[in-house]
Scaffold this motif. Structure first.
Motif, PDB file in Angstrom:
ATOM      1  N   PRO A  10       7.347   9.371   8.807  1.00 56.17           N
ATOM      2  CA  PRO A  10       7.721   8.441   7.723  1.00 56.17           C
ATOM      3  C   PRO A  10       6.513   8.100   6.834  1.00 56.17           C
ATOM      4  O   PRO A  10       5.909   7.033   6.963  1.00 56.17           O
ATOM      5  N   PHE A  11       6.219   9.012   5.933  1.00 56.66           N
ATOM      6  CA  PHE A  11       4.980   8.928   5.144  1.00 56.66           C
ATOM      7  C   PHE A  11       4.933   7.712   4.214  1.00 56.66           C
ATOM      8  O   PHE A  11       3.866   7.288   3.775  1.00 56.66           O
ATOM      9  N   GLN A  12       6.098   7.128   3.922  1.00 58.81           N
ATOM     10  CA  GLN A  12       6.110   6.000   2.980  1.00 58.81           C
ATOM     11  C   GLN A  12       5.360   4.778   3.530  1.00 58.81           C
ATOM     12  O   GLN A  12       4.816   3.985   2.761  1.00 58.81           O
ATOM     13  N   ILE A  13       5.324   4.687   4.876  1.00 58.71           N
ATOM     14  CA  ILE A  13       4.584   3.567   5.492  1.00 58.71           C
ATOM     15  C   ILE A  13       3.104   3.624   5.114  1.00 58.71           C
ATOM     16  O   ILE A  13       2.469   2.601   4.830  1.00 58.71           O
ATOM     17  N   LEU A  14       2.578   4.854   5.078  1.00 60.26           N
ATOM     18  CA  LEU A  14       1.159   5.017   4.733  1.00 60.26           C
ATOM     19  C   LEU A  14       0.911   4.551   3.301  1.00 60.26           C
ATOM     20  O   LEU A  14      -0.089   3.895   3.001  1.00 60.26           O
ATOM     21  N   GLY A  15       1.852   4.889   2.420  1.00 60.40           N
ATOM     22  CA  GLY A  15       1.751   4.428   1.040  1.00 60.40           C
ATOM     23  C   GLY A  15       1.857   2.914   0.956  1.00 60.40           C
ATOM     24  O   GLY A  15       1.134   2.274   0.177  1.00 60.40           O
ATOM     25  N   PHE A  16       2.719   2.339   1.780  1.00 58.02           N
ATOM     26  CA  PHE A  16       2.919   0.891   1.792  1.00 58.02           C
ATOM     27  C   PHE A  16       1.610   0.172   2.149  1.00 58.02           C
ATOM     28  O   PHE A  16       1.184  -0.755   1.463  1.00 58.02           O
ATOM     29  N   PHE A  17       0.946   0.635   3.218  1.00 57.47           N
ATOM     30  CA  PHE A  17      -0.303  -0.025   3.636  1.00 57.47           C
ATOM     31  C   PHE A  17      -1.444   0.216   2.640  1.00 57.47           C
ATOM     32  O   PHE A  17      -2.255  -0.669   2.401  1.00 57.47           O
ATOM     33  N   SER A  18      -1.463   1.415   2.060  1.00 61.92           N
ATOM     34  CA  SER A  18      -2.521   1.658   1.070  1.00 61.92           C
ATOM     35  C   SER A  18      -2.298   0.780  -0.164  1.00 61.92           C
ATOM     36  O   SER A  18      -3.255   0.280  -0.764  1.00 61.92           O
ATOM     37  N   LEU A  19      -1.036   0.540  -0.503  1.00 61.48           N
ATOM     38  CA  LEU A  19      -0.746  -0.325  -1.654  1.00 61.48           C
ATOM     39  C   LEU A  19      -1.188  -1.769  -1.378  1.00 61.48           C
ATOM     40  O   LEU A  19      -1.688  -2.452  -2.282  1.00 61.48           O
ATOM     41  N   ILE A  20      -1.056  -2.210  -0.138  1.00 62.78           N
ATOM     42  CA  ILE A  20      -1.526  -3.560   0.217  1.00 62.78           C
ATOM     43  C   ILE A  20      -3.052  -3.647   0.027  1.00 62.78           C
ATOM     44  O   ILE A  20      -3.574  -4.595  -0.560  1.00 62.78           O
ATOM     45  N   HIS A  80      -0.381  10.208   3.056  1.00 62.34           N
ATOM     46  CA  HIS A  80       0.915   9.899   2.434  1.00 62.34           C
ATOM     47  C   HIS A  80       1.376  11.075   1.558  1.00 62.34           C
ATOM     48  O   HIS A  80       2.525  11.520   1.653  1.00 62.34           O
ATOM     49  N   VAL A  81       0.453  11.578   0.756  1.00 59.40           N
ATOM     50  CA  VAL A  81       0.797  12.668  -0.175  1.00 59.40           C
ATOM     51  C   VAL A  81       1.071  13.965   0.598  1.00 59.40           C
ATOM     52  O   VAL A  81       2.078  14.645   0.362  1.00 59.40           O
ATOM     53  N   VAL A  82       0.197  14.292   1.544  1.00 59.09           N
ATOM     54  CA  VAL A  82       0.332  15.561   2.274  1.00 59.09           C
ATOM     55  C   VAL A  82       1.604  15.552   3.134  1.00 59.09           C
ATOM     56  O   VAL A  82       2.407  16.498   3.090  1.00 59.09           O
ATOM     57  N   LEU A  83       1.794  14.464   3.893  1.00 59.96           N
ATOM     58  CA  LEU A  83       2.975  14.409   4.776  1.00 59.96           C
ATOM     59  C   LEU A  83       4.275  14.329   3.966  1.00 59.96           C
ATOM     60  O   LEU A  83       5.299  14.882   4.370  1.00 59.96           O
ATOM     61  N   GLY A  84       4.204  13.673   2.815  1.00 66.55           N
ATOM     62  CA  GLY A  84       5.377  13.628   1.937  1.00 66.55           C
ATOM     63  C   GLY A  84       5.668  14.993   1.352  1.00 66.55           C
ATOM     64  O   GLY A  84       6.824  15.436   1.280  1.00 66.55           O
ATOM     65  N   ALA A  85       4.609  15.687   0.971  1.00 65.98           N
ATOM     66  CA  ALA A  85       4.787  17.006   0.356  1.00 65.98           C
ATOM     67  C   ALA A  85       5.322  18.023   1.364  1.00 65.98           C
ATOM     68  O   ALA A  85       6.091  18.915   1.005  1.00 65.98           O
TER      69      ALA A  85
END
Lengths: 345, 65
Positions: free
Chosen positions: A132-142, A181-186
């Motif tokens: 679930p790569f979006q979690i990584l994006g969520f924490f980086s956004l914080i 986030h980008v790699v796992l999403g891609a």
């Protein structure tokens, strides 16, 4: 500097750069939408929006990360460093648009709380290809959010330079999370190897530039200065550029500036954010930090009134055709008679 | 379960941050830093999100002061 606050520290140069950022973002959006409409005509407007802002934030983060080491390698990049803070906030806002539209598109259609849905809609935490790569994006956004909201000088002053710096060094944690986030999403959505090549290339470029700049700094730190009677050799007087400095290392870095045919020495570290004063220049008679434009009078290391920052000053002399500096400071903001080069011609 | 606890903690932290930020904007900031006196309204708007997110650090600073 620290007398009163305003919302955004704008001067003509910063306004010019901010206009540049805005024009770049608008042009990028137009090109992205044009190209995407041709290549992926089936993509919805929301999908385009998510991709456009995601790629833009990724690109801007790379620019932000390389500005520091690049300006150490080449002073031509210093104007970018001076304006990096506004670029950082722009990058966060771009990432926020990406994140917000992603949550709206992928996590608001069910009956679950959207934030809860980010964590629970995909439970493949132990799978590389389904993570679930979006979690990584969520924490980086914080993290990026914390940095953006604390970018004002008020926070630097009231959190203190140490806490503030530690907080802002978290950008590297955010970067690592974003790369994953980008790699796992891609992996889940992208078939083209070109995309992975670009991400890998960007990552290698950021690491390489940091390593090269770090290596150069290490080399400077390892140079053994010549010492005589407690004074450290700087260089010959004609080796100075007008309004620029030579840096000497003796425990601390000391910046020796030439201006108006005179020489003065101050501690190399700016009181604002620890910027390298010796990489700045003398503007309107003041040593100007290359990072955020904090200024100090060369003769006494004091910020011009009404500001009250002070850096340490040092005594200079000319002996045997060389300029020498006494590494024992006179104290912060202590006047030291500048060395008049005309007296030695 | 872990996710729910995490989200509740984040929610409580933010809620406390919002409450603290109201005090901070109207009274606390000037006690911490006299230079904020007379700052324009848009300065307060800029520092408000930070006072919500960084309220715990600010509170510690204020207690120590």
């Amino acid at each position: 500097m620290s007398v009163g606050y305003t919302s955004i520290l704008w001067n003509s140069e910063k306004k010019r750069y901010d206009r540049g950022i805005l024009i770049f973002i608008v042009l990028y959006m137009l090109v992205f939408y044009g190209l995407h409409a041709l290549v992926h005509p089936e993509a919805t407007f929301e999908t385009l929006l998510i991709r456009a802002f995601g790629i833009l934030a990724f690109f801007l983060l790379h620019v932000i990360l390389v500005i520091g080491p690049l300006s150490r390698l080449n002073p031509a990049f210093l104007p970018l460093l001076y304006n990096r803070r506004h670029l950082g906030v722009s990058m966060f806002l771009t990432a926020l648009v990406h994140g917000t539209f992603s949550v709206i598109q992928f996590h608001t259609l069910g009956d679950m709380n959207p934030i809860r849905s980010i964590f629970l809609s995909n439970m493949e935490y132990f799978s590389l290809v389904q993570f679930p790569f979006q979690i990584l994006g969520f924490f980086s956004l914080i993290i990026l959010g914390l940095m953006a909201v604390s970018s004002h000088d008020f926070w630097l002053k009231n959190l203190g330079p140490v806490v503030w710096k530690k907080l802002h060094m978290l950008v590297y944690v955010a970067y690592a999370l974003i790369i994953l986030h980008v790699v796992l999403g891609a992996i889940q959505n992208e078939k083209s190897l070109v995309f992975f090549g670009i991400v890998l290339g960007s990552f290698i470029a950021v690491c390489t530039i940091h390593l090269v700049a770090g290596q150069r700094e290490k080399k400077i730190d390892e140079e053994k200065p010549i010492v005589d009677n407690g004074f450290v050799m700087v260089c010959k007087p004609h080796e100075f550029e007008d309004n620029r400095a030579k840096i000497v290392l003796w425990g601390e870095r000391i910046a020796v500036f030439k201006y108006d045919g005179k020489l003065s020495a101050v501690h190399n570290v700016c009181k604002h954010q620890g910027g390298p004063l010796g990489e700045g220049k003398v503007v309107d008679g003041c040593i100007t930090c290359p990072w955020h434009g904090y200024q100090y009078l060369p003769g006494n290391g004091q910020s011009p009134p009404p500001f009250n920052e002070k850096v340490a000053t040092y005594e200079l002399k000319i002996q045997d055709g060389y300029v020498w500096v006494n590494p024992e400071t006179k104290g912060e903001g202590e006047p030291v008679e500048p060395l008049n080069l005309k007296d030695y011609e | 379960m872990i996710v729910d606890i995490l989200l509740i903690l984040m929610g409580v932290y933010l809620l406390l941050g919002i409450v603290f930020s109201i005090y901070f904007i109207f009274a606390g900031a000037s006690k911490l830093d006299e230079d904020v006196k007379g700052s324009p309204w848009h300065f307060w708007l800029i520092i408000w999100p930070g006072s919500v997110l960084l309220w715990s650090v600010l509170l510690l600073k204020m207690i120590r002061k």
